[in-house]
Scaffold this motif. Structure first.
Motif, short mmCIF file in Angstrom:
data_model
loop_
_atom_site.label_atom_id
_atom_site.label_comp_id
_atom_site.label_asym_id
_atom_site.label_seq_id
_atom_site.Cartn_x
_atom_site.Cartn_y
_atom_site.Cartn_z
N ALA A 73 0.83 -1.21 0.00
CA ALA A 73 0.00 0.00 0.00
C ALA A 73 0.86 1.26 0.00
CB ALA A 73 -0.92 -0.01 1.22
N GLN A 74 1.94 1.24 0.78
CA GLN A 74 2.83 2.41 0.84
C GLN A 74 3.55 2.63 -0.48
OE1 GLN A 74 5.02 1.20 4.34
NE2 GLN A 74 3.82 2.54 5.68
N LEU A 109 -3.98 6.46 0.85
CA LEU A 109 -4.05 5.45 1.90
C LEU A 109 -5.27 5.77 2.75
CD1 LEU A 109 -2.20 3.06 2.78
CD2 LEU A 109 -1.20 4.60 4.45
N VAL A 127 -6.08 0.87 0.33
CA VAL A 127 -5.83 1.93 -0.65
C VAL A 127 -7.12 2.22 -1.39
CG1 VAL A 127 -4.60 2.52 -2.77
CG2 VAL A 127 -3.40 1.35 -0.92
#
Length: 274
Positions: free
Chosen positions: A154-155, A181, A201
């Protein structure tokens, strides 16, 4: 509203357990599931595609929201539990047994707009995400993607240039979409608890930059980040005209891919798309 038994009871009654081979981790917290279902906004009467519903935790939250859900599930063990949900919400749930990677989602949804919400199985999540983001047709039929990933993935999706986590996923997610996010989910929320944290996300399609081929941008990012430790003059050698295009955009060929912004990748792709 249907009076449903607790998820733990459903799973116990059907003798279900999360399959490591299928990348499954079950969520039982119904308040959390309702919060996830609410991220895209009002889904009442709208089409939703869910991949890997398992025993139907997120599915029941989506059905409670009034959504018309098409769920793709390849684990036969989960089908009876999903059938019970279909009976509890008549006309709202359609379950397709199969592999989401092998199905035409637009065709499955009747060519009509749909939102995608899914606690994606870890082993197919990235491949599905890249597929939804691809293609020359834009805007896509999906109106939003609300997806659970490992937090590290996700990051990477929302990363900015200059760091080690910025890469191909970030460019593909951001060049014609807005990716953010939306929520972090602690590993203890799952059964069994995964070894890593998770995050959700949320992606909404934006404007398509004019004169840019999605296929060429995908090829550029694949080459640039496939050899991310090399300078661009080396990593882009295999893309016809790319090294020469660097000068036209004003990009130093000695830079590395992780320093190149989404806008710069788009400008490179625009030159190569002529």
């Amino acid at each position: 509203m249907a009076d449903l038994p607790p998820l733990r009871e459903v799973i116990a009654r059907h003798g279900l357990s999360a399959s490591k081979a299928l990348g499954q981790n079950f969520l039982f917290d119904e308040q959390l599931l309702d919060r996830i279902a609410a991220i895209p906004g009002d889904l009442s009467g709208k089409q939703v595609l869910e991949v890997g519903p398992g025993p139907g935790g997120l599915t029941r939250a989506l059905l409670r929201s009034g959504a018309r859900v098409t769920a793709i599930e390849m684990d036969k063990r989960c089908l009876p539990a999903l059938a019970e949900l279909g009976e509890a919400f008549p006309g709202q749930l359609r379950v397709i047994e199969g592999d989401a990677l092998r199905l035409d989602h637009a065709e499955l949804m009747g060519g009509e707009p749909f939102a995608v919400l899914s606690n994606l199985p870890y082993n197919v999540g990235t491949a599905l995400f890249v597929r939804w983001l691809g293609g020359e047709r834009w805007p896509p039929l999906w109106t939003s993607l609300t997806l659970m990933f490992q937090q590290e993935v996700a990051q990477r999706i929302v990363a900015r240039p200059g760091g080690s986590i910025y890469g191909r996923l970030a460019v593909l997610a951001q060049w014609r979409s807005d990716a953010k996010l939306a929520m972090k989910v602690h590993r203890s929320a799952f059964t069994p608890p995964p070894k890593v944290m998770s995050a959700i996300v949320h992606v909404e399609p934006g404007a398509m930059p004019e004169g840019v081929s999605a296929r060429i941008l995908e090829r550029l990012t694949e080459a640039a980040f496939g050899q991310r430790r090399k300078m661009l003059r080396q990593s882009l050698k295999g893309v016809s005209g790319a090294v020469e295009a660097l000068a036209k955009v004003g990009i130093d060929p000695q830079r590395r891919a992780e320093t190149v912004s989404v806008t710069e990748f788009v400008e490179l792709a625009r030159i190569l798309s002529v």
